[in-house]
Design an enzyme around this catalytic site. Structure first.
Site, PDB file in Angstrom:
ATOM      1  N   ASP A  35     -32.762  55.804  -5.038  1.00  0.00           N
ATOM      2  CA  ASP A  35     -32.606  57.081  -4.349  1.00  0.00           C
ATOM      3  C   ASP A  35     -32.949  56.960  -2.870  1.00  0.00           C
ATOM      4  O   ASP A  35     -34.129  56.886  -2.509  1.00  0.00           O
ATOM      5  CB  ASP A  35     -33.530  58.118  -5.030  1.00  0.00           C
ATOM      6  CG  ASP A  35     -33.591  59.417  -4.261  1.00  0.00           C
ATOM      7  OD1 ASP A  35     -34.633  60.092  -4.316  1.00  0.00           O
ATOM      8  OD2 ASP A  35     -32.593  59.734  -3.582  1.00  0.00           O
ATOM      9  N   ASP A 219     -27.665  60.356   0.740  1.00  0.00           N
ATOM     10  CA  ASP A 219     -28.652  60.427  -0.331  1.00  0.00           C
ATOM     11  C   ASP A 219     -28.035  60.001  -1.664  1.00  0.00           C
ATOM     12  O   ASP A 219     -27.342  60.790  -2.312  1.00  0.00           O
ATOM     13  CB  ASP A 219     -29.177  61.867  -0.427  1.00  0.00           C
ATOM     14  CG  ASP A 219     -30.224  62.025  -1.504  1.00  0.00           C
ATOM     15  OD1 ASP A 219     -30.729  63.149  -1.656  1.00  0.00           O
ATOM     16  OD2 ASP A 219     -30.517  61.035  -2.193  1.00  0.00           O
TER      17      ASP A 219
END
Ligand SMILES: O[C@H]1CN[C@@H](c2nc(-c3ccc(C(F)(F)F)cc3)no2)C1
Length: 330
Positions: A35, A219
């Site tokens: 992430d 992201d």
């Protein structure tokens, strides 16, 4: 050194991708969500209450001869969708795709929110944001990338996420076989810790490209693409029967609708997201109403270039000084 590992979609609509990693000695294999929008490396563990574990693999520090408790350190994190976790910290050997970090801070969950418990094929996260975002206290810890950096052939990691297929994350090298032409780079503003950069504009379907700077974060841990309302309404104006549903919390449309493509710019380069990526999912298995992969960022306070956009390119996260992000056509 370098490393290369698979990025496997955890369900049939690519809600998240997991990557095999090993922790400890002998190696314990877990599937973690890499992430770039956060900077904590945390895992389901032997310290996670069994009532909160449903099928996940766990890390047991007691079974690792190289684990060390980071005494007195705790962490607690909340993600954009309201999910979260918290716990204690060990250091241990940690590898991704053959790349090893000897003393990686591995945050062991003592509590996870229900949405993590329900996601049985996800055993935790590897934060690849800037280490300034790490939540371990009293002393914050470094990400896997920051720890690996000194031994990497090149100070980069790359994301090659794929639509309804397994892609890859590479560390320390840029694989020329994964893109065509050149990588187009743009500056990253690393405060407060996200991979923050701008798009140079957008186009809806075959419409004219609108040159306008759109700042946001790339992201890998966010599923969809979130952009300013003006852009999103311009997109769905082209979709028969589309509406912004309070009930479903975003733009929905008849699954049979024809969707336009969506193009975004990185400097002078253009990347087109196929319509199929934006026909994200049925709102329920038997419904003929579908939820869009492009949604408004107005409630978020930030634009998020999530997987729907990133999987349309080969993305280079460059930890050079100053940091930069690159996009290649694939
Ligand atoms: O906070 C931002 C940082 N990047 C985004 C992110 N969100 C998650 C996440 C993963 C899995 C789950 C769950 F399994 F469904 F619980 C929930 C959230 N991982 O990165 C948002």
């Amino acid at each position: 050194d370098t490393g290369s590992a698979a990025a496997v979609p955890i369900n049939e609509v690519d809600i998240a991708y997991v990557t095999p990693v090993t922790v400890g000695t002998p190696p314990q294999t877990l599937m973690l969500d890499l992430d770039t929008g956060s900077s904590d490396l945390w895992v389901f563990s032997s310290l996670t209450p069994s009532s909160q574990v449903r099928g996940q693999e766990i890390y047991s520090p007691a079974k690792s001869s190289t684990s060390k408790l980071l005494s007195g350190h705790t962490w607690s994190i909340r993600y954009g969708d309201g999910s979260g976790s918290r716990g204690t910290v060990y250091t241990d050997n940690f590898t991704i795709g053959g790349l090893e970090v000897e003393s990686q801070a591995v945050q062991t969950a003592q509590e996870v929110s229900s949405s993590f418990t329900q996601e049985q094929s996800l055993d935790g996260l590897v934060g690849l944001g800037f280490s300034t975002l790490n939540t371990v206290r009293p002393s914050s810890q470094l990400t896997f990338f920051d720890n690996a950096r000194p031994k990497l052939d090149e100070e980069v990691f790359t994301a090659d996420l794929k639509y309804h297929a397994t892609g890859s994350y590479d560390f320390g090298f840029i694989d020329r076989a994964k893109y065509t032409g050149n990588i187009t780079y743009t500056p990253v503003q690393q405060s407060p810790g996200y991979w923050t950069h701008s798009l140079s504009g957008y186009a809806v379907g075959s419409g004219a490209f609108q040159s306008t700077q759109i700042q946001g974060i790339s992201d890998t841990g966010t599923t969809l693409l979130y952009l300013p309302t003006a852009i999103v309404t311009a997109y769905y104006r082209q979709v028969q029967g589309a509406q912004n549903s309070q009930y479903y919390g975003g733009y929905v449309f008849p699954c049979s609708s024809t969707l336009p493509t969506f193009t975004f710019g990185i400097e002078g380069a253009r990347f087109t997201i196929p319509a199929s990526y934006i026909n994200y999912t049925r709102i329920s298995p038997t419904s003929s109403t579908c939820y869009g992969g492009l949604q408004s960022s107005s409630g978020l306070g930030i634009n998020i270039f999530g997987d729907v956009a990133l999987k349309a390119a080969f993305v280079v996260f460059s930890g050079t000084n100053p940091p930069r992000i690159g996009f290649g056509t694939k």
